[in-house]
Motif scaffolding. Structure first.
Motif, short mmCIF file in Angstrom:
data_model
loop_
_atom_site.label_atom_id
_atom_site.label_comp_id
_atom_site.label_asym_id
_atom_site.label_seq_id
_atom_site.Cartn_x
_atom_site.Cartn_y
_atom_site.Cartn_z
N ASP A 1 -0.75 2.58 -4.98
CA ASP A 1 -0.72 2.15 -3.58
C ASP A 1 -2.09 1.65 -3.11
OD1 ASP A 1 -1.73 4.75 -3.61
OD2 ASP A 1 -0.63 5.40 -1.83
N ALA B 1 0.78 -1.22 0.00
CA ALA B 1 0.00 0.00 0.00
C ALA B 1 0.82 1.28 0.00
CB ALA B 1 -0.99 0.02 1.16
N SER B 2 2.14 1.20 0.02
CA SER B 2 2.93 2.42 -0.15
C SER B 2 4.28 2.06 -0.74
CB SER B 2 3.11 3.15 1.17
OG SER B 2 3.88 2.39 2.04
N MET B 3 4.70 2.87 -1.67
CA MET B 3 5.99 2.65 -2.32
C MET B 3 6.68 3.99 -2.41
SD MET B 3 4.84 0.24 -5.47
CE MET B 3 6.34 0.72 -6.28
N LYS C 1 -3.09 -2.29 -1.97
CA LYS C 1 -3.73 -2.57 -0.68
C LYS C 1 -5.04 -3.33 -0.87
CE LYS C 1 -5.50 -0.39 3.49
NZ LYS C 1 -5.72 0.87 4.20
N CYS D 1 5.27 6.96 -4.56
CA CYS D 1 3.87 6.75 -4.88
C CYS D 1 3.02 7.25 -3.74
CB CYS D 1 3.57 5.27 -5.10
SG CYS D 1 4.35 4.61 -6.56
#
Length: 148
Positions: free
Chosen positions: A31, A7-9, A35, A12
């Protein structure tokens, strides 16, 4: 052990569509799609492209990226992917995308899937390693019965 991101990069944020396939309607940031579809990417993922449209039936999510082959098993394990022996590969969205892009010459390819509770595939991935076994290209797709 490689760190996995869900869910997070890096790079991003919530409204970032920078990795979307060109010419494809996308209404969900990467993201959020990761998720919702419960997909985690290795920290060392690169050349990431995706499409996700929550308004379409099944909320299809198609994802391609490259990883070092040394983290392949960690990617498969973190996403609960198992080798598939079914003869459905030709109808797979991931397989069609891999075929369209062309598999690397001399590559070794395998199909993996994570089945939903009803036995239907909810997430699948085609993983092709280059001839040297250093870089792995991944083509993956996911569908959801209930997009909420």
């Amino acid at each position: 052990m490689a760190l996995f991101l869900m869910a997070s990069m890096a790079g991003c944020s919530g409204g970032d569509f920078a990795h979307q396939f060109h010419g494809v309607e996308v209404d969900v940031p990467l993201d959020e799609a990761l998720k919702t579809h419960q997909v985690s990417l290795p920290e060392k993922s690169r050349d990431i492209h995706y499409s996700a449209n929550s308004k379409l039936e099944g909320y299809p999510f198609l994802l391609t990226f490259e990883i070092p082959c040394r983290v392949r098993d960690e990617f498969l394990g973190s996403n609960h992917l198992r080798v598939s022996t079914e003869d459905r590969l030709k109808g797979s969205s991931a397989a069609m995308e891999a075929s369209r892009e062309g598999l690397p010459p001399g590559s070794r390819t395998a199909w993996f899937r994570r089945a939903g509770a009803d036995g239907r595939s909810e997430f699948e991935a085609i993983v092709a390693s280059d001839g040297a076994g250093s870089a792995c290209q991944v083509w993956a797709n996911s569908m959801r019965e209930d997009p909420s």
